[in-house]
Design a protein around this motif. Structure first.
Motif, PDB file in Angstrom:
ATOM      1  N   HIS A 109      70.383  45.869 -53.702  1.00  0.00           N
ATOM      2  CA  HIS A 109      69.376  45.493 -52.708  1.00  0.00           C
ATOM      3  C   HIS A 109      69.711  46.025 -51.315  1.00  0.00           C
ATOM      4  CE1 HIS A 109      72.381  42.227 -52.852  1.00  0.00           C
ATOM      5  NE2 HIS A 109      72.260  42.284 -51.541  1.00  0.00           N
ATOM      6  N   CYS A 134      71.928  44.889 -45.926  1.00  0.00           N
ATOM      7  CA  CYS A 134      72.196  43.486 -46.261  1.00  0.00           C
ATOM      8  C   CYS A 134      73.366  42.991 -45.437  1.00  0.00           C
ATOM      9  CB  CYS A 134      72.473  43.296 -47.750  1.00  0.00           C
ATOM     10  SG  CYS A 134      72.654  41.566 -48.186  1.00  0.00           S
ATOM     11  N   CYS A 176      76.819  44.782 -52.862  1.00  0.00           N
ATOM     12  CA  CYS A 176      76.958  43.555 -52.087  1.00  0.00           C
ATOM     13  C   CYS A 176      77.654  42.494 -52.934  1.00  0.00           C
ATOM     14  CB  CYS A 176      75.562  43.084 -51.677  1.00  0.00           C
ATOM     15  SG  CYS A 176      75.540  41.489 -50.861  1.00  0.00           S
ATOM     16  N   THR A 200      76.702  39.608 -53.421  1.00  0.00           N
ATOM     17  CA  THR A 200      75.677  38.934 -54.228  1.00  0.00           C
ATOM     18  C   THR A 200      75.567  39.572 -55.617  1.00  0.00           C
ATOM     19  OG1 THR A 200      74.452  38.324 -52.256  1.00  0.00           O
ATOM     20  CG2 THR A 200      73.202  38.378 -54.296  1.00  0.00           C
TER      21      THR A 200
HETATM   22 ZN   LIG Z   1      73.457  41.416 -50.172  1.00  0.00          ZN
END
Ligand SMILES: [Zn+2]
Ligand SMILES: [Zn+2]
Length: 328
Positions: free
Chosen positions: A62, A148, A40, A42
């Motif tokens: 995640h 996500c 991701c 992030t």
């Molecule tokens: Zn994410």
């Protein structure tokens, strides 16, 4: 037993392949063998040190698809059951936010792959209350990005209310999923990418976008809402300029560069700018129920666990179509 993981030891450095001793699951925990973990944006912010209160070393990841191999006290799950582990890894359960289905805002919330070692690994320990069954229609590789990109994209779409014409800025993993959902719901997606990025615009059209162009282009009509997935604050006034009165601009990223000053008339007319923070368990349950009905098709590129740095570099330079997924 030793288990391998890719660990962030110091900000700005590549992840390092490490072996660590597996801990048995504590009360309420489950030990999963990781089958796939999506990468991701992030994770890039994490590696770059752009997230506050980072404690190192940490194993990122995640968007985890895993199977139960051992459970701690009080967890009733059979060995081999497939579960997904998302960004929200724990919350207090008692504060005002937690009691009103806003556990995404809990002050004591902890996040997978940020404060809890995540899925760039062969194994992961997770709080069973924040693990979710995944729809059978998706194999491990294609289910991972739902956790996500899919769920947070879905929360952003929810915040757009009943908007019919929706602008999407940054056509990556989240947008390619949410474009399909929006079209299935009878809405129109207007996809904005980096000016001149023909490949991204073509990809957006393949995912069902009604229109695609550069972020410097004017859409053919005023939009009812805009979702910003690119971490670029300059896009906020641009998106405000593209929406009608009472429209909403939803900022979906965990990090964004500074938003430049803009004239009040862009906000006037009851336009709204808001962020979406994390996800709730309700978002996960609703989205996992919705995804196979659309059905959402996730575009993925698989990488070996040891190649996590390559996957991150490809995401950084915009060379991925859809989502990168690590397969241990
Ligand atoms: Zn994410
Ligand atoms: Zn709480």
């Amino acid at each position: 037993m030793l288990s391998q993981c890719m660990s962030l030891e110091r900000v700005g450095e590549p992840l390092r392949l490490k072996s660590r001793e597996l801990r048995p699951p504590g009360p309420g925990q489950v030990l999963l063998r990781v089958r796939a973990c999506a990468v991701c944006r992030t994770d890039l912010h994490l590696v770059d040190g752009e997230l506050p209160d980072l404690r190192l070393p940490i194993v990122p990841g995640h968007e985890i698809v895993g199977e139960v191999i051992e459970t701690g006290a009080g967890v009733d799950l059979a060995r081999g059951v497939r579960l997904g582990v998302p960004w929200l890894g724990a919350a207090c359960g008692t504060c005002g936010f937690c009691r009103s289905e806003l556990e995404n805002l809990c002050d004591s919330a902890r996040f997978t792959g940020f404060q809890i070692d995540g899925g760039y690994a062969e194994h992961v320990l997770a709080d069973a209350r924040f693990c979710f069954p995944l729809p059978d229609a998706f194999d491990d590789l294609h289910a991972a990005p739902l956790l996500c990109a899919g769920v947070i994209g879905y929360r952003c779409l929810r915040m757009a209310g009943d908007a019919k014409r929706i602008g999407v800025y940054g056509f990556g993993a989240a947008a390619h999923i949410i474009a399909q959902v929006a079209r299935w719901q009878g809405r129109e997606i207007y996809a904005f990418s980096r000016p001149g990025d023909e490949a991204a615009q073509q990809f957006a059209r393949e995912c069902g976008a009604h229109w695609a162009g550069g972020s410097d282009a004017t859409p053919p009509q005023l939009l009812d809402a805009a979702l910003i997935f690119a971490p670029v604050g300059d896009l906020v006034p641009i998106a405000l300029g593209a929406i009608r009165k009472a429209g909403v601009v939803v900022c979906g990223g965990i990090h964004m560069s500074d938003i430049p000053a803009f004239r009040y008339s862009l906000l006037w007319g009851e336009r709204v700018v808001r962020s979406v923070a994390n996800l709730t368990r309700r978002d996960v349950r609703e989205f996992m129920e919705l995804a196979p009905r659309v059905p959402v098709r996730t575009e993925v590129e698989a990488f070996a666990l040891a190649n996590a740095n390559v996957a991150l570099a490809r995401l950084r330079t915009g060379q991925l179509k859809g989502a990168a997924v690590l397969v241990p």
